[in-house]
Design a protein around this motif. Structure first.
Motif, PDB file in Angstrom:
ATOM      1  N   TYR A 141      -9.840 -35.375  16.383  1.00 24.74           N
ATOM      2  CA  TYR A 141      -9.462 -33.971  16.184  1.00 24.74           C
ATOM      3  C   TYR A 141      -9.170 -33.299  17.525  1.00 24.74           C
ATOM      4  N   MET A 142     -10.022 -33.574  18.529  1.00 23.72           N
ATOM      5  CA  MET A 142      -9.802 -32.991  19.849  1.00 23.72           C
ATOM      6  C   MET A 142      -8.474 -33.463  20.445  1.00 23.72           C
ATOM      7  N   ALA A 143      -8.179 -34.731  20.249  1.00 22.13           N
ATOM      8  CA  ALA A 143      -6.909 -35.263  20.774  1.00 22.13           C
ATOM      9  C   ALA A 143      -5.728 -34.597  20.081  1.00 22.13           C
ATOM     10  N   GLU A 144      -5.817 -34.429  18.764  1.00 20.76           N
ATOM     11  CA  GLU A 144      -4.730 -33.793  18.027  1.00 20.76           C
ATOM     12  C   GLU A 144      -4.543 -32.345  18.453  1.00 20.76           C
ATOM     13  N   LEU A 145      -5.649 -31.617  18.647  1.00 24.59           N
ATOM     14  CA  LEU A 145      -5.554 -30.222  19.071  1.00 24.59           C
ATOM     15  C   LEU A 145      -4.954 -30.126  20.473  1.00 24.59           C
ATOM     16  N   SER A 146      -5.348 -31.024  21.357  1.00 23.41           N
ATOM     17  CA  SER A 146      -4.808 -31.008  22.715  1.00 23.41           C
ATOM     18  C   SER A 146      -3.300 -31.246  22.703  1.00 23.41           C
ATOM     19  N   ASP A 147      -2.880 -32.230  21.902  1.00 29.60           N
ATOM     20  CA  ASP A 147      -1.438 -32.496  21.808  1.00 29.60           C
ATOM     21  C   ASP A 147      -0.699 -31.298  21.207  1.00 29.60           C
ATOM     22  N   HIS A 148      -1.305 -30.694  20.196  1.00 30.93           N
ATOM     23  CA  HIS A 148      -0.652 -29.572  19.523  1.00 30.93           C
ATOM     24  C   HIS A 148      -0.530 -28.368  20.442  1.00 30.93           C
ATOM     25  N   VAL A 149      -1.591 -28.084  21.213  1.00 26.32           N
ATOM     26  CA  VAL A 149      -1.539 -26.913  22.086  1.00 26.32           C
ATOM     27  C   VAL A 149      -0.530 -27.124  23.216  1.00 26.32           C
ATOM     28  N   ILE A 150      -0.356 -28.369  23.661  1.00 29.89           N
ATOM     29  CA  ILE A 150       0.669 -28.657  24.674  1.00 29.89           C
ATOM     30  C   ILE A 150       2.060 -28.389  24.104  1.00 29.89           C
ATOM     31  N   ASP A 151       2.278 -28.805  22.849  1.00 30.54           N
ATOM     32  CA  ASP A 151       3.573 -28.541  22.213  1.00 30.54           C
ATOM     33  C   ASP A 151       3.813 -27.043  22.067  1.00 30.54           C
ATOM     34  N   LEU A 152       2.767 -26.308  21.681  1.00 30.89           N
ATOM     35  CA  LEU A 152       2.910 -24.853  21.521  1.00 30.89           C
ATOM     36  C   LEU A 152       3.199 -24.178  22.860  1.00 30.89           C
ATOM     37  N   GLU A 153       2.561 -24.634  23.920  1.00 28.57           N
ATOM     38  CA  GLU A 153       2.807 -24.055  25.237  1.00 28.57           C
ATOM     39  C   GLU A 153       4.228 -24.343  25.698  1.00 28.57           C
ATOM     40  N   THR A 154       4.707 -25.535  25.417  1.00 31.28           N
ATOM     41  CA  THR A 154       6.078 -25.888  25.787  1.00 31.28           C
ATOM     42  C   THR A 154       7.076 -24.989  25.056  1.00 31.28           C
ATOM     43  N   GLU A 155       6.819 -24.768  23.773  1.00 31.48           N
ATOM     44  CA  GLU A 155       7.694 -23.874  23.007  1.00 31.48           C
ATOM     45  C   GLU A 155       7.665 -22.463  23.573  1.00 31.48           C
ATOM     46  N   ALA A 156       6.461 -22.006  23.961  1.00 30.71           N
ATOM     47  CA  ALA A 156       6.344 -20.655  24.505  1.00 30.71           C
ATOM     48  C   ALA A 156       7.096 -20.526  25.827  1.00 30.71           C
ATOM     49  N   LYS A 157       7.046 -21.571  26.643  1.00 32.49           N
ATOM     50  CA  LYS A 157       7.774 -21.541  27.915  1.00 32.49           C
ATOM     51  C   LYS A 157       9.280 -21.479  27.673  1.00 32.49           C
ATOM     52  N   ARG A 158       9.752 -22.261  26.712  1.00 29.20           N
ATOM     53  CA  ARG A 158      11.176 -22.263  26.403  1.00 29.20           C
ATOM     54  C   ARG A 158      11.631 -20.916  25.865  1.00 29.20           C
ATOM     55  N   ALA A 159      10.722 -20.265  25.158  1.00 33.17           N
ATOM     56  CA  ALA A 159      11.055 -18.952  24.603  1.00 33.17           C
ATOM     57  C   ALA A 159      10.931 -17.840  25.638  1.00 33.17           C
ATOM     58  N   GLY A 160      10.470 -18.168  26.843  1.00 32.95           N
ATOM     59  CA  GLY A 160      10.354 -17.178  27.903  1.00 32.95           C
ATOM     60  C   GLY A 160       9.125 -16.306  27.792  1.00 32.95           C
ATOM     61  N   HIS A 161       8.105 -16.774  27.116  1.00 37.75           N
ATOM     62  CA  HIS A 161       6.879 -15.994  26.976  1.00 37.75           C
ATOM     63  C   HIS A 161       6.207 -15.858  28.340  1.00 37.75           C
ATOM     64  N   PRO A 162       5.764 -14.643  28.705  1.00 37.10           N
ATOM     65  CA  PRO A 162       5.171 -14.451  30.040  1.00 37.10           C
ATOM     66  C   PRO A 162       3.857 -15.206  30.234  1.00 37.10           C
TER      67      PRO A 162
END
Length: 212
Positions: free
Chosen positions: A25-46
């Motif tokens: 579960y921890m591994a899945e959450l870590s992978d998921h949060v990395i994907d979410l952060e990448t999306e936020a960066k692409r969207a220009g989130h501060p």
């Protein structure tokens, strides 16, 4: 970026979720949060990291999603009596059976059988092996099982009650379970395996004419 989930991990383990499920579960959450952060960066989130954690969900909700699934609970939480009382007894019985079977196999396959013309004590290596087995059963089995109880308790973040019960059970088993191997030390002597208290019956495994 890998986000720490130490508090969530400890909460899940303390609640009785199996360590292997917690690790996954921890591994899945870590992978998921990395994907979410990448999306936020692409969207220009501060603040992409904060946005990723916010989208991931609240810790209480993340914990509840696992704790509510009873099939993910470890056996230490489902049936601690099985882990700390029954399992050590079965382990001792299995070790005894394997030891006796191994000794009998050596006797049948390696040591000469009754009817041989010569009659001398068993080889030194077999006598040394028997001494090592006796020491292991007298001290090593209890220490090994006790260490196992402690490792399981620490790994699962268990309250002290059941681990203490398990250690007491291991100590009692170590007192009652007295497997001992006697080997012939002179020609025509007799070897045997004793199990349990001294008053328990003994099984002969070397006939008076066995030699090597």
């Amino acid at each position: 970026m890998v986000f720490p989930f130490d508090r969530l991990r400890e909460r899940l383990l303390t609640a009785g979720v199996s360590p292997r499920h917690v690790h996954r579960y921890m591994a899945e959450l870590s992978d998921h949060v990395i994907d979410l952060e990448t999306e936020a960066k692409r969207a220009g989130h501060p603040e992409p990291a904060a946005s990723a954690l916010e989208r991931l969900g609240k810790p209480d909700d993340l914990a509840k999603a696992m704790i509510d699934r009873t099939e993910l609970r470890a056996w230490t939480a489902r049936a601690p009596w099985l882990v700390f009382l029954i399992a050590p007894s079965l382990a001792v019985a299995a070790i005894d059976l394997m030891t006796i079977a191994g000794i009998m196999l050596i006797v049948k396959l390696i040591l000469p059988q009754a009817g041989d013309q010569t009659a001398v004590p068993v080889p030194h290596w077999f006598a040394a092996l028997s001494v090592a087995i006796n020491v292991f059963h007298a001290h090593g089995v209890s220490l090994l099982l006790g260490a196992g109880v402690i490792v399981i308790a620490v790994r699962q973040r268990m309250p002290p009650l059941w681990p203490i019960v398990g250690l007491v059970a291991v100590a009692v088993l170590g007192t009652l379970n007295q497997l001992h191997i006697d080997v012939p030390v002179a020609p025509h002597q007799h070897g045997e395996v004793s199990l349990g208290r001294e008053s328990a019956p003994r099984s002969s495994f070397v006939s008076p004419s066995i030699c090597s």
